[in-house]
Write an enzyme that holds these catalytic residues in place. Structure first.
Site, PDB file in Angstrom:
ATOM      1  N   GLY A  53      25.035  33.247  34.128  1.00 48.25           N
ATOM      2  CA  GLY A  53      25.708  32.353  35.069  1.00 48.25           C
ATOM      3  C   GLY A  53      24.831  31.498  35.958  1.00 48.25           C
ATOM      4  N   TRP A  55      23.398  28.585  35.351  1.00 42.52           N
ATOM      5  CA  TRP A  55      23.771  27.159  35.289  1.00 42.52           C
ATOM      6  C   TRP A  55      25.090  26.933  36.025  1.00 42.52           C
ATOM      7  CZ3 TRP A  55      22.420  23.655  30.543  1.00 42.52           C
ATOM      8  CH2 TRP A  55      21.040  23.720  30.312  1.00 42.52           C
ATOM      9  N   ASP A  78      31.834  31.911  27.919  1.00 46.55           N
ATOM     10  CA  ASP A  78      30.826  32.717  27.207  1.00 46.55           C
ATOM     11  C   ASP A  78      31.534  33.828  26.440  1.00 46.55           C
ATOM     12  OD1 ASP A  78      27.497  32.994  27.693  1.00 46.55           O
ATOM     13  OD2 ASP A  78      28.481  34.664  26.691  1.00 46.55           O
ATOM     14  N   ASP A  94      34.880  32.075  22.532  1.00 49.39           N
ATOM     15  CA  ASP A  94      33.897  31.606  21.563  1.00 49.39           C
ATOM     16  C   ASP A  94      33.944  30.074  21.521  1.00 49.39           C
ATOM     17  OD1 ASP A  94      32.471  30.977  19.294  1.00 49.39           O
ATOM     18  OD2 ASP A  94      33.357  32.567  18.067  1.00 49.39           O
ATOM     19  N   ASP A 119      23.800  25.827  27.373  1.00 50.09           N
ATOM     20  CA  ASP A 119      22.484  26.471  27.259  1.00 50.09           C
ATOM     21  C   ASP A 119      22.583  27.579  26.211  1.00 50.09           C
ATOM     22  OD1 ASP A 119      19.845  27.075  27.935  1.00 50.09           O
ATOM     23  OD2 ASP A 119      20.438  28.487  29.497  1.00 50.09           O
ATOM     24  N   LYS A 159      20.978  22.689  24.928  1.00 47.84           N
ATOM     25  CA  LYS A 159      19.705  23.221  24.443  1.00 47.84           C
ATOM     26  C   LYS A 159      19.558  22.889  22.962  1.00 47.84           C
ATOM     27  CE  LYS A 159      18.760  27.761  24.811  1.00 47.84           C
ATOM     28  NZ  LYS A 159      18.240  28.549  25.928  1.00 47.84           N
TER      29      LYS A 159
HETATM   30  N1  SAM Z   1      22.840  29.264  30.876  1.00 49.76           N
HETATM   31  C1  SAM Z   1      22.906  30.690  31.078  1.00 49.76           C
HETATM   32  C2  SAM Z   1      22.419  30.973  32.465  1.00 49.76           C
HETATM   33  O1  SAM Z   1      21.807  30.087  33.047  1.00 49.76           O
HETATM   34  O2  SAM Z   1      22.653  32.085  32.961  1.00 49.76           O
HETATM   35  C3  SAM Z   1      22.115  31.450  30.034  1.00 49.76           C
HETATM   36  C4  SAM Z   1      22.719  31.353  28.682  1.00 49.76           C
HETATM   37  S1  SAM Z   1      22.071  32.514  27.562  1.00 49.76           S
HETATM   38  C5  SAM Z   1      20.499  31.856  27.238  1.00 49.76           C
HETATM   39  C6  SAM Z   1      22.922  32.172  26.090  1.00 49.76           C
HETATM   40  C7  SAM Z   1      24.364  32.596  26.080  1.00 49.76           C
HETATM   41  O3  SAM Z   1      24.993  32.025  24.937  1.00 49.76           O
HETATM   42  C8  SAM Z   1      24.609  34.103  25.942  1.00 49.76           C
HETATM   43  O4  SAM Z   1      25.202  34.592  27.114  1.00 49.76           O
HETATM   44  C9  SAM Z   1      25.567  34.230  24.755  1.00 49.76           C
HETATM   45  O5  SAM Z   1      26.580  35.189  24.950  1.00 49.76           O
HETATM   46  C10 SAM Z   1      26.139  32.838  24.669  1.00 49.76           C
HETATM   47  N2  SAM Z   1      26.717  32.489  23.361  1.00 49.76           N
HETATM   48  C11 SAM Z   1      26.126  32.550  22.145  1.00 49.76           C
HETATM   49  N3  SAM Z   1      27.000  32.178  21.180  1.00 49.76           N
HETATM   50  C12 SAM Z   1      28.176  31.867  21.804  1.00 49.76           C
HETATM   51  C13 SAM Z   1      29.463  31.421  21.343  1.00 49.76           C
HETATM   52  N4  SAM Z   1      29.686  31.215  20.036  1.00 49.76           N
HETATM   53  N5  SAM Z   1      30.429  31.212  22.245  1.00 49.76           N
HETATM   54  C14 SAM Z   1      30.192  31.432  23.565  1.00 49.76           C
HETATM   55  N6  SAM Z   1      29.007  31.856  24.049  1.00 49.76           N
HETATM   56  C15 SAM Z   1      28.009  32.075  23.188  1.00 49.76           C
END
Ligand code: SAM
Length: 334
Positions: A53, A55, A78, A94, A119, A159
């Site tokens: 969280g 961002w 997420d 998703d 991200d 990203k």
């Molecule tokens: N931007 C976040 C922060 O600043 O705290 C960090 C994000 S983290 C690097 C990547 C996130 O992408 C993970 O929490 C993961 O659960 C989520 N993610 C991956 N595939 C996803 C999907 N298909 N749908 C939703 N979230 C997804």
């Protein structure tokens, strides 16, 4: 090495804790904003792949400090649950699902978003090609969902891994945005191929209808691509070369041609292809099939050794049992 050594090594990790951010990635978005003024005039924002969280925290602090809080709406999505944040609506869902797009729109009461950030990162496997591929799929999913929720002129930040196929992604993004830039904030490690695409001026092709059917995404079995029209459909021209009188490569031609009709049509072909050697097919009536060896056999084919072994009856021979050292006989009668 304990926790304290990680604290000492990574300045952004330390700063994040000191400034109250949930993750060091907060600085990436802050630094992108310094460069691009991402939050100017933004009231509705979507944070895709938001957990834990940081961002969303940046969005909440920045948008709510420069606007009436009642005007600001932030939706975070997420797969994982996230601890609550002031002014942030959470969807545990998703981003590859159209239902998630509909849920976001529902929270905005039909109004489109000014900014979408993503991200997203899949679980890294360590196999670079696979990681890059999955990251690209996630970016395309984010782009797809963005086409459902972003207003014309809006901004999308995501990203991206600068792998070998990154230009394909750039060209896909360029279809939808006037400006696409690849940015690398200082807080993103140089050793990482991670970067961020900043896509400004959302302007989908005329007549584009948002759908989740990007053919590069493999979860979209519910869409009949043949029903898509105009700019929604990407068509690669198909060109059949050669006319109908040419030999049919799916057909087996007899070594000696018997049916009269067949002879007639094939003789037409022969007429057209008279420079080609046709003796091996022996298409003329009455003549016997005459084998013609290849003009240039392979020089050193990989099957050469197997052919030699087979010819000399050496293939898959039973091996004699390997000699086993037998222990000296012991006298048990004593
Ligand atoms: N931007 C976040 C922060 O600043 O705290 C960090 C994000 S983290 C690097 C990547 C996130 O992408 C993970 O929490 C993961 O659960 C989520 N993610 C991956 N595939 C996803 C999907 N298909 N749908 C939703 N979230 C997804």
């Amino acid at each position: 090495m304990g926790r304290s050594s990680k604290d000492k090594r990574d300045i952004y990790y330390r700063l994040a804790k000191e400034e109250g951010w949930r993750a060091r990635s907060a600085f990436k978005l802050l630094q992108l904003d310094e460069e691009y003024q991402l939050f100017q005039g933004v009231h509705r924002a979507v944070d895709l792949c938001a957990a834990p969280g940081s961002w969303s925290q940046v969005l909440s602090r920045k948008l709510r400090s420069s606007n009436e809080t009642s005007e600001v709406k932030i939706v975070a999505v997420d797969l994982q649950a996230m601890a609550p944040l002031p002014g942030v609506i959470q969807i545990q869902g998703d981003i590859t699902k159209v239902s998630t797009a509909h849920e976001i729109i529902r929270h905005f009461k039909g109004e489109p978003a000014d900014l979408v950030v993503c991200d997203g990162a899949p679980d890294v496997t360590g196999l670079h090609d696979i990681d890059e591929y999955i990251q690209a799929q996630l970016l395309l999913a984010a782009l797809n969902i963005t086409t459902h929720v972003l207003r014309t002129g809006g901004t999308f930040v995501a990203k991206i891994f600068r792998g070998k196929d990154v230009t394909l992604l750039y060209s896909q993004l360029k279809i939808f945005f006037q400006e696409v830039t690849c940015a690398k904030p200082r807080s993103s490690r140089n050793s990482s191929i991670e970067a961020f695409v900043v896509c400004q001026g959302y302007s989908p092709p005329e007549g584009y209808k948002p759908n989740m059917s990007n053919p590069l995404l493999d979860h979209c079995y519910d869409v009949d691509f043949n029903q898509l029209e105009g700019p929604n459909r990407v068509i690669v021209p198909f060109l059949a070369c050669g006319d109908l009188s040419a030999y049919d490569s799916d057909k087996t031609y007899p070594l000696q041609v018997r049916p009269l009709l067949f002879i007639t049509s094939l003789s037409t072909q022969r007429h057209q292809y008279e420079n080609l050697p046709t003796s091996s097919l022996q298409l003329d009536t009455g003549k016997e099939y005459n084998y013609v060896p290849p003009n240039q056999p392979p020089i050193r084919p990989p099957y050469q050794e197997a052919c030699f072994l087979k010819k000399n009856n050496l293939l898959a021979k039973e091996r004699p049992p390997s000699p086993v050292s037998t222990p000296p006989a012991t006298n048990t009668s004593e």
